[in-house]
Motif scaffolding. Structure first.
Motif, PDB file in Angstrom:
ATOM      1  N   HIS A 269       3.861   6.525  -6.013  1.00 31.75           N
ATOM      2  CA  HIS A 269       3.744   6.754  -7.369  1.00 31.75           C
ATOM      3  C   HIS A 269       5.057   6.929  -8.036  1.00 31.75           C
TER       4      HIS A 269
ATOM      5  N   GLU B 254       0.939  -1.158   0.002  1.00 37.48           N
ATOM      6  CA  GLU B 254       0.062  -0.179  -0.099  1.00 37.48           C
ATOM      7  C   GLU B 254       0.956   1.175  -0.196  1.00 37.48           C
TER       8      GLU B 254
ATOM      9  N   LYS C  73       2.729   1.754  -3.415  1.00 37.58           N
ATOM     10  CA  LYS C  73       1.712   2.301  -4.531  1.00 37.58           C
ATOM     11  C   LYS C  73       1.418   3.739  -4.349  1.00 37.58           C
ATOM     12  N   SER C  74       1.398   4.230  -2.937  1.00 37.37           N
ATOM     13  CA  SER C  74       0.792   5.547  -2.712  1.00 37.37           C
ATOM     14  C   SER C  74       2.278   6.352  -3.172  1.00 37.37           C
TER      15      SER C  74
END
Length: 215
Positions: free
Chosen positions: A150, A144, A147-148
């Motif tokens: 970027h 998570e 993914k955050s």
């Protein structure tokens, strides 16, 4: 996400000048009357093109699963002051002290048995531009979290600044097991979704761990 671009170069960690095996500034003279000599220790080279991001090794820095820190690690076995033709020092410390590079065999036993030491790693991967990213402070590095961030495709080297930096863990004598680290799902997400081949965790903008990806 805050991001800075660094040119990453892993240099051997500095040895503390306070050790009995490392001469003081006044003892660094190469000739009589050289009391003004002072060793130059730089952190940047080539007008900021290269950053030395290694921690200075001291007897007070944390050692794995130790409450007492590293302790003495450097001895002067032969001294010119005692008649030797050269100063000869001996150093003994764990392979995972301070700023260090993890070999593939560190966490994969089949790599260890096959002899995959640090000298089997690609120096072109270990040197070059690196992206510095700030990681949220309330979690380990999970899928998570990854993914955050970027992180763009094409980035090969990333340095992660985490809660470890805020807590100044590398400046505490006792080893702290609550440090922020990569979780298995975070590492798998990185492998599956990015071009990253090298990751590092930072403290005070200084790297404390390099883990080249051997995929």
């Amino acid at each position: 996400m805050k991001a800075l671009l660094f040119f990453l170069c892993l240099l051997f960690p500095f040895i503390t000048a306070s050790s009995v095996a490392y001469p003081s500034v006044l003892d660094c003279s190469l000739s009589d009357g050289g009391e003004g000599l002072q060793p130059l220790r730089r952190e940047t080279y080539g007008s900021g093109r290269i950053f030395d991001i290694s921690h200075r090794i001291t007897s007070e820095m944390p050692a794995w699963e130790s409450k007492d820190g590293l302790g003495q690690y450097l001895w002067l076995r032969a001294s010119m002051k005692n008649g030797s033709i050269a100063n000869f020092s001996e150093m003994k410390l764990p392979a995972h002290m301070g700023t260090h590079l993890d070999a593939p065999g560190h966490v994969f036993d089949h790599y260890f048995e096959a002899g995959f030491d640090v000298d089997t790693l690609d120096l072109e991967v270990l040197n070059g531009p690196a992206l510095l990213v700030d990681v949220r402070r309330d979690k380990n590095i999970t899928a998570e979290v990854m993914k955050s961030l970027h992180i763009p495709k094409g980035i090969r080297r990333v340095l992660f600044r985490t809660l470890n930096t805020d807590r100044r863990l590398m400046y505490k004598k006792e080893f702290d097991t609550s440090y922020v680290g990569f979780m298995k799902d975070g590492a798998q997400w990185l492998v599956d979704n990015t071009d990253i081949k090298l990751v590092g965790k930072l403290q005070e903008l200084i790297i404390c761990l390099l883990l080249p990806m051997t995929i």
